[in-house]
Design an enzyme around this catalytic site. Structure first.
Site, PDB file in Angstrom:
ATOM      1  N   TYR A   1      46.782 -50.219  49.154  1.00  0.00           N
ATOM      2  CA  TYR A   1      46.095 -50.425  50.438  1.00  0.00           C
ATOM      3  C   TYR A   1      46.921 -49.815  51.578  1.00  0.00           C
ATOM      4  O   TYR A   1      46.419 -49.004  52.370  1.00  0.00           O
ATOM      5  CB  TYR A   1      45.875 -51.928  50.671  1.00  0.00           C
ATOM      6  CG  TYR A   1      45.199 -52.259  51.980  1.00  0.00           C
ATOM      7  CD1 TYR A   1      43.842 -52.008  52.169  1.00  0.00           C
ATOM      8  CD2 TYR A   1      45.920 -52.820  53.046  1.00  0.00           C
ATOM      9  CE1 TYR A   1      43.225 -52.312  53.384  1.00  0.00           C
ATOM     10  CE2 TYR A   1      45.305 -53.127  54.249  1.00  0.00           C
ATOM     11  CZ  TYR A   1      43.956 -52.871  54.412  1.00  0.00           C
ATOM     12  OH  TYR A   1      43.333 -53.169  55.602  1.00  0.00           O
TER      13      TYR A   1
ATOM     14  N   LYS B   1      46.091 -46.643  54.099  1.00  0.00           N
ATOM     15  CA  LYS B   1      46.015 -46.809  55.562  1.00  0.00           C
ATOM     16  C   LYS B   1      47.035 -45.910  56.275  1.00  0.00           C
ATOM     17  O   LYS B   1      46.809 -45.487  57.408  1.00  0.00           O
ATOM     18  CB  LYS B   1      46.196 -48.283  55.938  1.00  0.00           C
ATOM     19  CG  LYS B   1      45.056 -49.198  55.440  1.00  0.00           C
ATOM     20  CD  LYS B   1      43.699 -48.826  56.014  1.00  0.00           C
ATOM     21  CE  LYS B   1      42.605 -49.813  55.646  1.00  0.00           C
ATOM     22  NZ  LYS B   1      41.278 -49.457  56.178  1.00  0.00           N
TER      23      LYS B   1
HETATM   24  N1  LIG Z   1      40.214 -58.216  58.427  1.00  0.00           N
HETATM   25  C1  LIG Z   1      41.467 -57.823  58.573  1.00  0.00           C
HETATM   26  O1  LIG Z   1      42.378 -58.635  58.677  1.00  0.00           O
HETATM   27  C2  LIG Z   1      41.789 -56.354  58.669  1.00  0.00           C
HETATM   28  C3  LIG Z   1      43.056 -55.968  59.141  1.00  0.00           C
HETATM   29  C4  LIG Z   1      43.357 -54.610  59.214  1.00  0.00           C
HETATM   30  C5  LIG Z   1      42.424 -53.661  58.840  1.00  0.00           C
HETATM   31  N2  LIG Z   1      41.201 -54.065  58.369  1.00  0.00           N
HETATM   32  C6  LIG Z   1      40.248 -53.046  57.965  1.00  0.00           C
HETATM   33  O2  LIG Z   1      39.079 -53.198  58.718  1.00  0.00           O
HETATM   34  C7  LIG Z   1      37.968 -52.762  57.954  1.00  0.00           C
HETATM   35  C8  LIG Z   1      36.921 -53.835  57.944  1.00  0.00           C
HETATM   36  O3  LIG Z   1      37.422 -54.984  57.319  1.00  0.00           O
HETATM   37  P1  LIG Z   1      36.802 -56.434  57.574  1.00  0.00           P
HETATM   38  O4  LIG Z   1      37.864 -57.405  57.262  1.00  0.00           O
HETATM   39  O5  LIG Z   1      36.060 -56.426  58.836  1.00  0.00           O
HETATM   40  O6  LIG Z   1      35.649 -56.747  56.549  1.00  0.00           O
HETATM   41  P2  LIG Z   1      35.327 -56.325  55.140  1.00  0.00           P
HETATM   42  O7  LIG Z   1      36.501 -56.279  54.237  1.00  0.00           O
HETATM   43  O8  LIG Z   1      34.232 -57.168  54.764  1.00  0.00           O
HETATM   44  O9  LIG Z   1      34.878 -54.870  55.531  1.00  0.00           O
HETATM   45  C9  LIG Z   1      34.839 -53.878  54.682  1.00  0.00           C
HETATM   46  C10 LIG Z   1      33.468 -53.306  54.823  1.00  0.00           C
HETATM   47  O10 LIG Z   1      33.499 -52.083  54.160  1.00  0.00           O
HETATM   48  C11 LIG Z   1      32.408 -52.040  53.288  1.00  0.00           C
HETATM   49  N3  LIG Z   1      32.674 -51.152  52.188  1.00  0.00           N
HETATM   50  C12 LIG Z   1      33.573 -51.275  51.185  1.00  0.00           C
HETATM   51  N4  LIG Z   1      33.457 -50.239  50.354  1.00  0.00           N
HETATM   52  C13 LIG Z   1      32.479 -49.442  50.857  1.00  0.00           C
HETATM   53  C14 LIG Z   1      31.897 -48.228  50.456  1.00  0.00           C
HETATM   54  N5  LIG Z   1      32.278 -47.595  49.343  1.00  0.00           N
HETATM   55  N6  LIG Z   1      30.927 -47.683  51.226  1.00  0.00           N
HETATM   56  C15 LIG Z   1      30.512 -48.296  52.343  1.00  0.00           C
HETATM   57  N7  LIG Z   1      30.996 -49.478  52.764  1.00  0.00           N
HETATM   58  C16 LIG Z   1      31.970 -50.023  52.024  1.00  0.00           C
HETATM   59  C17 LIG Z   1      32.197 -53.482  52.829  1.00  0.00           C
HETATM   60  O11 LIG Z   1      30.909 -53.654  52.308  1.00  0.00           O
HETATM   61  C18 LIG Z   1      32.427 -54.209  54.147  1.00  0.00           C
HETATM   62  O12 LIG Z   1      31.250 -54.242  54.908  1.00  0.00           O
HETATM   63  C19 LIG Z   1      38.497 -52.388  56.574  1.00  0.00           C
HETATM   64  O13 LIG Z   1      38.728 -50.988  56.537  1.00  0.00           O
HETATM   65  C20 LIG Z   1      39.821 -53.133  56.517  1.00  0.00           C
HETATM   66  O14 LIG Z   1      40.745 -52.512  55.657  1.00  0.00           O
HETATM   67  C21 LIG Z   1      40.856 -55.386  58.288  1.00  0.00           C
END
Ligand SMILES: NC(=O)c1ccc[n+]([C@@H]2O[C@H](COP(=O)([O-])OP(=O)(O)OC[C@H]3O[C@@H](n4cnc5c(N)ncnc54)[C@H](O)[C@@H]3O)[C@@H](O)[C@H]2O)c1
Length: 245
Positions: free
Chosen positions: A147, A151
């Site tokens: 991961y 990133k």
């Molecule tokens: N929540 C956190 O703490 C956090 C922190 C840092 C970064 N992020 C990043 O933010 C983004 C969103 O995360 P989140 O926590 O809001 O929710 P999440 O993990 O639910 O979001 C991920 C989204 O990406 C979609 N997804 C995954 N694989 C996919 C694909 N192949 N095609 C299209 N969509 C796909 C999922 O369906 C989901 O809607 C991610 O990239 C995550 O790595 C999240």
């Protein structure tokens, strides 16, 4: 008039979490928002907010090209879809490595490759916002080997795009959140042997003593999408409740 009046925004992974909150925030600021998700069902209620919805898996290059063929103009591209794989290097097999790279890194590559030409053609440039994380080249988090690698790659990709398309007025920036309380994070905590202890550990990492809310990231998305950030490109925006301080 909203801060994004007249602009068209495309969002990936918008079925839930940060992307969904950002799609709603951009629509509220007057953008025409096109929300995409791998799971179409999760998008349906966004239509009531005037948001256009499309099923899209960012690992499907042909589907991305088909969608690009349907969209004439785009000003804002928010690449938010992502997958969290939890393991160290020894537990990370090649399939897990390939899956994470394919969704998190190649997904953004595919989206940018399909939509940058539209920003160039319009003559107005655009704003690309890529979802990275503090877990990247900024900071290591235990058991986030692939991961964090993906990133970090996104940060490099963002700087490359920002440099190569600056003359076309295309800006490209990264978001690097700390832990944000989304459904995915909530579900993960619930699967832990002691969810209460796990929640306390997550909160303990953030010096503000709380997790972030998706809407707090959406505020930065709106800023980076708008002309208010016209002089900003190639940067990482850390929004982490003090985790990295
Ligand atoms: N929540 C956190 O703490 C956090 C922190 C840092 C970064 N992020 C990043 O933010 C983004 C969103 O995360 P989140 O926590 O809001 O929710 P999440 O993990 O639910 O979001 C991920 C989204 O990406 C979609 N997804 C995954 N694989 C996919 C694909 N192949 N095609 C299209 N969509 C796909 C999922 O369906 C989901 O809607 C991610 O990239 C995550 O790595 C999240």
């Amino acid at each position: 008039m909203g801060r994004l009046h007249g602009k068209v925004a495309l969002v990936t992974g918008a079925g839930r979490g940060i992307a969904r909150a950002s799609a709603l925030a951009m629509a509220k600021e007057g953008a025409r928002v096109i929300a995409t998700s791998r799971t179409f069902e999760r998008l349906k209620d966004l239509e009531k907010e005037g948001i256009e919805i499309h099923q899209l898996d960012v690992s499907d290059g042909e589907a991305i090209k088909t969608l690009a063929g349907k969209i004439n103009k785009i000003d804002i591209l928010f690449n938010c879809a992502g997958h969290v794989h939890r393991s160290n290097i020894l537990e990370c097999d090649e399939d897990s490595w390939d899956y994470s790279m394919n969704v998190n890194v190649k997904g953004i590559y595919r989206m940018c490759k399909a939509f940058i030409p539209k920003m160039i053609e319009s003559g107005n440039g655009g704003s690309i916002i890529n979802m990275s994380s503090i877990c990247s080249s900024i900071k290591a988090i235990p058991d986030r080997f692939v991961y964090g690698t993906t990133k970090a790659a996104i940060i490099g990709m963002t700087k490359s795009i920002a440099t190569d398309y600056i003359s076309h007025n295309i800006r490209c920036n990264n978001l690097c959140p700390g832990t944000v309380l989304t459904d995915t994070v909530r579900s993960y905590i619930q699967t832990q042997p002691d969810p209460e202890k796990s929640m306390k550990e997550f909160i303990g990492r953030q010096k503000m003593g709380r997790l972030g809310q998706p809407e707090e990231i959406a505020h930065m998305v709106v800023y980076l999408a708008s002309d208010e950030s016209a002089f900003v490109t190639g940067q990482e925006f850390i929004i982490d409740g003090g985790l990295c301080v």
